[in-house]
Design a protein around this motif. Structure first.
Motif, short mmCIF file in Angstrom:
data_model
loop_
_atom_site.label_atom_id
_atom_site.label_comp_id
_atom_site.label_asym_id
_atom_site.label_seq_id
_atom_site.Cartn_x
_atom_site.Cartn_y
_atom_site.Cartn_z
N SER A 131 -67.48 37.51 -4.73
CA SER A 131 -67.96 38.75 -4.48
C SER A 131 -68.51 38.65 -3.11
N MET A 132 -68.63 37.24 -2.69
CA MET A 132 -69.34 37.13 -1.09
C MET A 132 -68.40 36.77 -0.38
N SER A 154 -69.52 31.51 -5.55
CA SER A 154 -69.90 31.57 -4.10
C SER A 154 -68.92 30.70 -3.27
N TRP A 175 -71.15 47.10 -5.79
CA TRP A 175 -70.63 45.95 -6.44
C TRP A 175 -71.10 44.67 -6.01
N THR A 176 -71.36 44.62 -4.72
CA THR A 176 -71.36 43.21 -4.09
C THR A 176 -72.74 42.93 -3.50
N GLY A 177 -73.49 44.16 -3.08
CA GLY A 177 -74.62 44.00 -2.36
C GLY A 177 -74.37 43.81 -0.74
#
Lengths: 454, 227
Positions: free
Chosen positions: A34-35, A75, A273-275
């Protein structure tokens, strides 16, 4: 004695039980990141919109199947490969370098293999990776990194970009101090001015620019090596459930369509959702953004992957990789066929930002009114000036680098004022050269705005 | 030739009997030393991470090792592959999650993998054996041999200890690998990652040297050949 009706009921119940007893439970486990923005169309978007569930087969041998879909966030790509080896994940979504390590590590085993079944998105020239310096640094080009400390997450696509960028510039590895830093540590060090430069992958460079801590001096597009992400699946799973792999690719395709349909809605939700800030995501997913969403596997991608494999063999002694065995377009073709799309046509189509983005308008993201477009930089500057006079809060502004067509934050671009108006650049040396040729003046956005009132 | 072989076998047999007798005599010390060594080993790794990164761990994860191993066995056709994959299967993870960006990124972590723990425990057993053999009350070898045994034992232990590290660092591709230890100690990450495939050989070298050190410590001093 049972009557006919009771008998039918009992038989029906028994039949249902029998069917359920034979219902196959199919576990589908996906590892995503997600990053890492470029993985979103096979990761977070498919997960959150439940697109995989939408396309999972329900007929034939899957008629009684019970699906157990799970998503695990990582990550980086390395642990995804490890988890795939242990069969805790069936699918993995990752960037080009980790993809190669995945294929090579599996091929190094006696009995296990993965297949590279689809892409998620790409940037033809390699944008997404970049080298950033602290915002107040007096470094403006990669040439100036000679003798400096540069950090990068070693083993990542950004590391490959840095090695090639330095090599292309004629800077030997002995002429700079290469440090190994994670994205978060690198970003923190850039903010604290503790490192001269930091190379990273998407969306870290833009994140630093957006937060006002860093400034890009080198974009991955300057290496000319495409930057891409993709989907790998365990071969045993794909052999057993080919229709599920096809369903996954259909979900990836729809995720791309969903983003293209309304990028603002998409980045707004993706931020939740991911920040990752939506203004940063917009630079990737909007029209003219860094990322072209396209699951097809193009010959150029295979060449790029082979090039990257060479770098990894040299630097990390990874095993050999048989690309012909590893890459397959079968599932892609099946998915496109089911969706009624022309695979070959999309495969042949390549987006070059330098050409495609040359006519795109500048944009201003007003915190309340949303995004507005401006055909020229002059109009764009006037609009910002007017918004400011009303005290409006602007989330972000976007312009394009005239050299590469890359979308940039207005606040980090270099503006050149000439008799024919403003032109914007990513790199100061390019702006200086243009200004010299056109007898113009190089300035930042604040100075450009100041010219309106003078 | 037969006579020479018989002498060698007898000497080796004698050594093994002596080693077994020494352990039996002090079994609990032997076990406690090995167990403590294993515990201290992982505490040192944890401490190393905390000091190196200047941050305390802020998350722990437990994994269903038995179920995972069952899955690996069921889904891996080759026995060699199965063993290699199980060797890297962990049961517990403790580390530091950086929440400055996005939903969080695991900066570093320490993994506990049962097979690796077993390896470290085995290392502890060998060190304890050597220690017992070299204690003044048990020692039968001469000073030179004792010193050589201690040095070799230290070298072997270092090799095994290094190759048994299961730490992960996001810059080393976030996978638990022995070379993270080397990278943390200052060796270039590229060089460290390049050395990664040699882990098995480093481990074997370490255990081999330790075994030789033990056998050497069990070698009787010629002047003590009276019984």
């Amino acid at each position: 004695m049972l009557n006919r009706k009771q008998l039918v009921s009992i038989v029906s119940v028994m039949a249902v039980c029998a069917v359920n007893a034979h219902a196959e439970k199919i576990r589908i486990a996906v590892g995503h990141q997600s990053m890492c923005t470029d993985t979103y169309t096979a990761g977070i978007v498919v997960k959150e919109l439940k697109l995989l569930e939408k396309y999972l087969p329900t007929s034939g041998k899957y008629e009684t199947a019970e699906y157990d879909v799970s998503w695990s966030d990582y990550s980086s790509g390395g642990p995804i490969t490890n988890q795939m080896m242990a069969n805790k994940l069936n699918f993995g979504v990752m960037g080009d370098y980790p993809l190669i390590v995945n294929g090579a590590k599996f091929q190094a085993t006696d009995s296990l293999r993965t297949k590279y079944v689809a892409g998620t998105g790409y940037n033809l020239k390699g944008s997404g990776n970049a080298i950033v310096v602290p915002v107040d640094s007096d470094i403006y080009s990669i040439e100036e990194l000679r003798g400096k400390s540069v950090s990068v997450p070693v083993g990542s696509a950004a590391w490959g970009m840095l090695l090639k960028g330095m090599r292309d510039t004629g800077i030997k590895t002995s002429e700079y101090n290469l440090k190994n830093q994670s994205p978060a540590v690198g970003a923190a060090n850039i903010a604290a001015n503790k490192i001269d430069a930091h190379g990273d992958f998407c969306p870290w460079s833009e994140l630093m620019e957006f937060r006002g801590t860093g400034r890009k001096i080198y974009d991955g597009s300057e290496t000319g090596v495409p930057y891409l992400h993709g989907v790998v699946v365990r071969e045993d799973f794909a052999d057993q459930y080919p229709e599920i792999v096809t369903a996954f690719i259909k979900a990836v395709y729809e995720a791309g369509e969903w983003i293209r349909e309304d990028p603002v809605r998409a980045v707004d939700l993706m931020e939740k959702w991911t920040g990752v800030e939506k203004e940063v995501l917009y630079i990737y997913f909007s029209q003219g953004g860094h990322l072209t969403l396209d699951p097809t596997i193009k010959p150029q991608w295979v060449d790029a992957l082979k090039f990257n494999h060479g770098v990894l063999v040299q630097e990390k002694s990874i095993p050999v990789l048989d690309f012909d065995e590893w890459i397959t377009e079968d599932y892609l073709k099946a998915a496109y066929s089911d969706l009624g799309k022309d695979y070959q046509m999309e495969k042949d189509s390549v987006v070059d930002p330098a050409i495609e983005n040359s006519k795109l308008p500048m944009e201003i993201w007003h915190s309340r009114e949303g995004i507005s477009s401006y055909a020229s930089i002059d109009e764009f500057l006037i609009a910002i000036d007017q918004f400011r006079k009303t005290g409006a809060k602007l989330n972000a502004t976007y312009v394009y680098d005239i050299e590469t067509g890359l979308k940039l934050f207005g606040k980090t671009a270099f503006f050149v004022k000439t008799d024919s108006g403003f032109t914007t650049f990513l790199r100061k040396p390019d702006a200086d050269k243009f200004a010299l040729e056109k007898s113009g003046t190089v300035m930042d956005i604040e100075s450009a705005l100041a010219t309106l009132s003078s | 030739m037969e006579k020479i072989s018989a002498i060698v076998v007898r000497t080796m047999g004698e050594k093994l009997i002596f080693i077994a007798a020494t352990i039996r005599k002090d079994f609990w010390s032997w076990f406690v030393i090995s167990f403590s060594f294993t515990a201290i080993y992982y505490m040192v790794l944890m401490l190393g991470l905390i000091i190196r990164f200047d941050s305390l761990p802020n998350y722990v994860n437990a994994y269903g090792w038995i179920d995972n191993v069952r899955t690996i066995i069921q889904s891996t056709p080759s026995i060699t592959d199965t063993l290699i994959i199980i060797n890297d299967e962990w049961i517990f993870e403790v580390g530091f999650m950086n929440y400055d960006f996005g939903t969080g990124i695991s900066e570093w972590s320490l993994f506990l993998a049962p097979t690796k723990i077993l390896g470290v425990f085995l290392l502890g057993l060998l060190i304890a054996t050597n220690y017992l053999l070299l204690r003044p009350k048990n020692r039968v070898c001469n000073d030179v041999r004792a010193r050589t045994s201690v040095t070799a034992s230290g070298f072997g232990a270092l090799c095994v200890a290094l190759a048994s590290i299961t730490m992960s660092w996001v810059v080393c591709c976030s996978t638990p690998t022995w070379v993270v230890g080397l990278a943390m100690m200052g060796l270039g990450v590229s060089t460290s990652l390049w050395l990664e495939p040699m882990g098995v050989w480093v481990n074997l070298l370490g255990f081999g040297v330790l075994l030789i050190a033990i056998l050497s410590a069990a070698e009787r001093n010629r002047s003590s050949f009276t019984d």
